[in-house]
Design an enzyme around this catalytic site. Structure first.
Site, PDB file in Angstrom:
ATOM      1  N   LYS A  41       0.836  -1.221   0.000  1.00  0.00           N
ATOM      2  CA  LYS A  41       0.000   0.000   0.000  1.00  0.00           C
ATOM      3  C   LYS A  41       0.865   1.263   0.000  1.00  0.00           C
ATOM      4  O   LYS A  41       0.598   2.208  -0.746  1.00  0.00           O
ATOM      5  CB  LYS A  41      -0.915   0.039   1.243  1.00  0.00           C
ATOM      6  CG  LYS A  41      -1.818  -1.171   1.377  1.00  0.00           C
ATOM      7  CD  LYS A  41      -2.656  -1.093   2.630  1.00  0.00           C
ATOM      8  CE  LYS A  41      -1.872  -1.128   3.933  1.00  0.00           C
ATOM      9  NZ  LYS A  41      -1.149  -2.402   4.192  1.00  0.00           N
ATOM     10  N   ARG A 192      12.139  -2.118   9.950  1.00  0.00           N
ATOM     11  CA  ARG A 192      11.120  -1.861  10.977  1.00  0.00           C
ATOM     12  C   ARG A 192      11.098  -2.976  12.025  1.00  0.00           C
ATOM     13  O   ARG A 192      11.212  -4.150  11.689  1.00  0.00           O
ATOM     14  CB  ARG A 192       9.732  -1.738  10.318  1.00  0.00           C
ATOM     15  CG  ARG A 192       9.444  -0.347   9.858  1.00  0.00           C
ATOM     16  CD  ARG A 192       8.205  -0.235   9.010  1.00  0.00           C
ATOM     17  NE  ARG A 192       7.007  -0.894   9.525  1.00  0.00           N
ATOM     18  CZ  ARG A 192       5.821  -0.810   8.940  1.00  0.00           C
ATOM     19  NH1 ARG A 192       5.680  -0.076   7.837  1.00  0.00           N
ATOM     20  NH2 ARG A 192       4.784  -1.429   9.434  1.00  0.00           N
ATOM     21  N   ARG A 203       0.323  -9.239  13.295  1.00  0.00           N
ATOM     22  CA  ARG A 203      -0.264  -8.236  12.386  1.00  0.00           C
ATOM     23  C   ARG A 203      -1.226  -8.883  11.396  1.00  0.00           C
ATOM     24  O   ARG A 203      -2.284  -8.332  11.090  1.00  0.00           O
ATOM     25  CB  ARG A 203       0.850  -7.512  11.631  1.00  0.00           C
ATOM     26  CG  ARG A 203       1.601  -6.534  12.503  1.00  0.00           C
ATOM     27  CD  ARG A 203       2.935  -6.158  11.910  1.00  0.00           C
ATOM     28  NE  ARG A 203       2.797  -5.373  10.695  1.00  0.00           N
ATOM     29  CZ  ARG A 203       3.786  -5.186   9.828  1.00  0.00           C
ATOM     30  NH1 ARG A 203       4.966  -5.711  10.033  1.00  0.00           N
ATOM     31  NH2 ARG A 203       3.580  -4.450   8.760  1.00  0.00           N
TER      32      ARG A 203
END
Ligand code: AP5
Length: 256
Positions: A41, A192, A203
């Site tokens: 995204k 990250r 997640r």
């Protein structure tokens, strides 16, 4: 070095203003990008933003910006939010909605927006409807990126993010021109914390439980545009543009 919108008003909130205000588009695009963590995204938001002039509004980037502040500069709610994020869990709606409401002006921005990572629950989608009404704007479409899980995990494990402007790279699929250095701002690239395997599993589970139901929420409103997220970022970008063109500038069937 390519220039990139600074998004200061979105990333910092409060009285912050963007250094490079958007061009006043006559046809601003207002889109939500939906899809599992790591589907691409953010990558598509950068490509679409460069083409459409709309600003990339990522709630994850707000949290990552706050992470760079001294602990004493963060509110207790933000410190708690960063801990949820580190574990891969969703940050509570109350915290997210307070942050987005404080940045409501970015939704009404004359350049349009590409929302990435928000909304993530039905409660957030309902709140977005209200915020858009307050700003007197409507969503054009919700681009829903779809890809099998194995490919998503490969994307996440090779991701590198710019500590400065938050641009996203991939060690193989989208490497920076100079190893470890951002093409846009020269910032250093890092991995990250929530891209570790144990956080990725959490997640994905949070996505299935809380975010996947948003596809039917937006399908019912006539806003959902499914996009196959297989192939190179540029191929998916072309697919996104074609899907938007095919959809035309048809207004939403239900007010946003
Ligand atoms: P957030 O930052 O929103 O992360 P996410 O949704 O998990 O999405 P990602 O940023 O991981 O992936 P992406 O789809 O943008 O993929 P990308 O383009 O980077 O949220 C992080 C956390 O913050 C959440 O877990 C939660 O804790 C909290 N949070 C944020 N918003 C919240 C909300 N609204 N409510 C509650 N909590 C919230 O691509 C991935 C990699 O693949 C990159 O390396 C990229 O270069 C590469 N890639 C992209 N496209 C391709 C391609 N076509 N082929 C090969 N590689 C590709």
């Amino acid at each position: 070095m390519e220039t990139k919108r600074d998004r200061k008003a979105w990333l910092k909130g409060g009285a912050a203003q963007c250094d490079t205000p958007p061009l006043d588009s006559k046809t601003p695009r207002r889109l939500v990008l939906l899809g599992a963590p790591g589907v691409g995204k953010g990558t598509q938001a950068e490509l679409l933003g460069a083409r459409l002039g709309a600003c990339h509004l990522s709630t994850g980037d707000i949290f990552r910006t706050a992470k760079g502040l001294d602990a004493c500069e963060r509110t207790p709610a933000m410190t708690a939010a960063l801990e949820y994020m580190r574990r891969g869990e969703l940050v509570p709606d109350e915290t997210v909605l307070a942050l987005v409401a404080e940045r409501g002006g970015c939704l009404g921005c004359c350049g349009g927006f590409l929302l990435d990572g928000f909304p993530r629950t039905v409660a957030q989608a309902d709140a977005l409807d209200k915020l858009l009404k307050e700003q007197r704007v409507k969503l054009d479409a919700v681009l829903s990126y779809e890809l099998p899980l194995e490919q998503i995990v490969a994307r996440l494990s090779g991701r590198r993010t710019c500590a400065g402007c938050k641009a996203v790279f991939h060690l193989e699929a989208r490497p920076p021109k100079v190893k470890g250095v951002c093409d846009h701002c020269g910032g250093s690239l890092y991995q990250r914390e929530d891209d570790r395997p144990e956080s990725i599993r959490v997640r994905m589970a949070a996505y299935e439980k809380s975010t996947a139901p948003l596809a039917s929420f937006y399908r019912r409103r006539g806003l959902l545009v499914p996009i196959l997220a297989d192939g190179s970022p540029e191929e998916i970008f072309q697919r996104s543009l074609e899907a938007l063109t095919a959809r035309g500038r048809k207004p939403a069937t239900v007010a946003g």
